[in-house]
Design a protein around this motif. Sequence first.
Motif, PDB file in Angstrom:
ATOM      1  N   LEU A  21       0.864  -1.187   0.000  1.00 19.80           N
ATOM      2  CA  LEU A  21       0.000   0.000   0.000  1.00 19.80           C
ATOM      3  C   LEU A  21       0.895   1.229   0.000  1.00 19.80           C
ATOM      4  CD1 LEU A  21      -2.645   1.682   0.563  1.00 19.80           C
ATOM      5  CD2 LEU A  21      -2.170   1.306   2.977  1.00 19.80           C
ATOM      6  N   THR A  22       0.596   2.171  -0.894  1.00 16.70           N
ATOM      7  CA  THR A  22       1.272   3.473  -0.863  1.00 16.70           C
ATOM      8  C   THR A  22       0.202   4.545  -0.800  1.00 16.70           C
ATOM      9  OG1 THR A  22       1.358   3.595  -3.284  1.00 16.70           O
ATOM     10  CG2 THR A  22       3.301   2.722  -2.176  1.00 16.70           C
ATOM     11  N   TYR A  23       0.525   5.649  -0.106  1.00 17.14           N
ATOM     12  CA  TYR A  23      -0.426   6.747   0.037  1.00 17.14           C
ATOM     13  C   TYR A  23       0.278   8.043  -0.321  1.00 17.14           C
ATOM     14  CZ  TYR A  23      -3.979   9.835   1.879  1.00 17.14           C
ATOM     15  OH  TYR A  23      -4.936  10.808   1.997  1.00 17.14           O
ATOM     16  N   ASP A  24      -0.291   8.773  -1.273  1.00 15.36           N
ATOM     17  CA  ASP A  24       0.240  10.065  -1.702  1.00 15.36           C
ATOM     18  C   ASP A  24      -0.543  11.152  -0.966  1.00 15.36           C
ATOM     19  OD1 ASP A  24       0.772  12.482  -3.015  1.00 15.36           O
ATOM     20  OD2 ASP A  24       1.013  11.502  -4.958  1.00 15.36           O
TER      21      ASP A  24
ATOM     22  N   ARG B 278      -4.337  10.122  -2.684  1.00 12.11           N
ATOM     23  CA  ARG B 278      -4.598   8.855  -3.364  1.00 12.11           C
ATOM     24  C   ARG B 278      -3.897   7.700  -2.667  1.00 12.11           C
ATOM     25  NH1 ARG B 278      -3.873  10.479  -9.705  1.00 12.11           N
ATOM     26  NH2 ARG B 278      -5.714  11.794  -9.782  1.00 12.11           N
ATOM     27  N   SER B 279      -4.624   6.594  -2.561  1.00  6.48           N
ATOM     28  CA  SER B 279      -4.063   5.353  -2.038  1.00  6.48           C
ATOM     29  C   SER B 279      -3.929   4.381  -3.198  1.00  6.48           C
ATOM     30  CB  SER B 279      -4.983   4.726  -0.993  1.00  6.48           C
ATOM     31  OG  SER B 279      -5.175   5.596   0.087  1.00  6.48           O
ATOM     32  N   THR B 280      -2.820   3.628  -3.233  1.00  7.61           N
ATOM     33  CA  THR B 280      -2.627   2.621  -4.264  1.00  7.61           C
ATOM     34  C   THR B 280      -2.265   1.303  -3.591  1.00  7.61           C
ATOM     35  OG1 THR B 280      -1.836   4.310  -5.814  1.00  7.61           O
ATOM     36  CG2 THR B 280      -1.373   2.011  -6.365  1.00  7.61           C
TER      37      THR B 280
ATOM     38  N   GLU C  68      -6.419   1.778  -7.324  1.00  8.11           N
ATOM     39  CA  GLU C  68      -6.114   3.168  -6.991  1.00  8.11           C
ATOM     40  C   GLU C  68      -7.385   3.816  -6.474  1.00  8.11           C
ATOM     41  OE1 GLU C  68      -4.830   7.306  -9.123  1.00  8.11           O
ATOM     42  OE2 GLU C  68      -3.880   5.471  -9.818  1.00  8.11           O
TER      43      GLU C  68
ATOM     44  N   GLU D 298     -10.044   9.575  -3.433  1.00  9.27           N
ATOM     45  CA  GLU D 298     -11.180  10.010  -2.622  1.00  9.27           C
ATOM     46  C   GLU D 298     -11.747  11.335  -3.103  1.00  9.27           C
ATOM     47  OE1 GLU D 298     -11.013   9.330   1.645  1.00  9.27           O
ATOM     48  OE2 GLU D 298      -9.140   8.233   1.285  1.00  9.27           O
TER      49      GLU D 298
END
Length: 99
Positions: free
Chosen positions: A15-18, A23-25, A45, A48
């Motif tokens: 999980l990566t979160y920008d 955005r969460s991927t 992806e 929100e």
Amino acid sequence: PQGDGDPVEADAAALTYDLEAGRSTLTGGVVVRSGGRVSEADRLELDEEAGVAILDGAPAVSRDGADEVRGARLIYDLETNDVVVEGDVEATFEIEGEE
């Protein structure tokens, strides 16, 4: 359809979160459960701000009971629970008829 109060559970390898983009991927064996719906993809992806979740796979699959959709990409509208399926589209739906 997903109910308003259904929790969403997701499993993935990473999980990566920008923070800036909001955005969460999720990547690697993504499985998402909400209510009776189970979706599987290689990558998800979540945007929100735009109110969409995009699932990519070979294929991405979403099942709700006997109903199933498959495609290279599933695009979910998080407000309406509508889904758009793109690329190599397949679907199976249970039709309830009157006897």
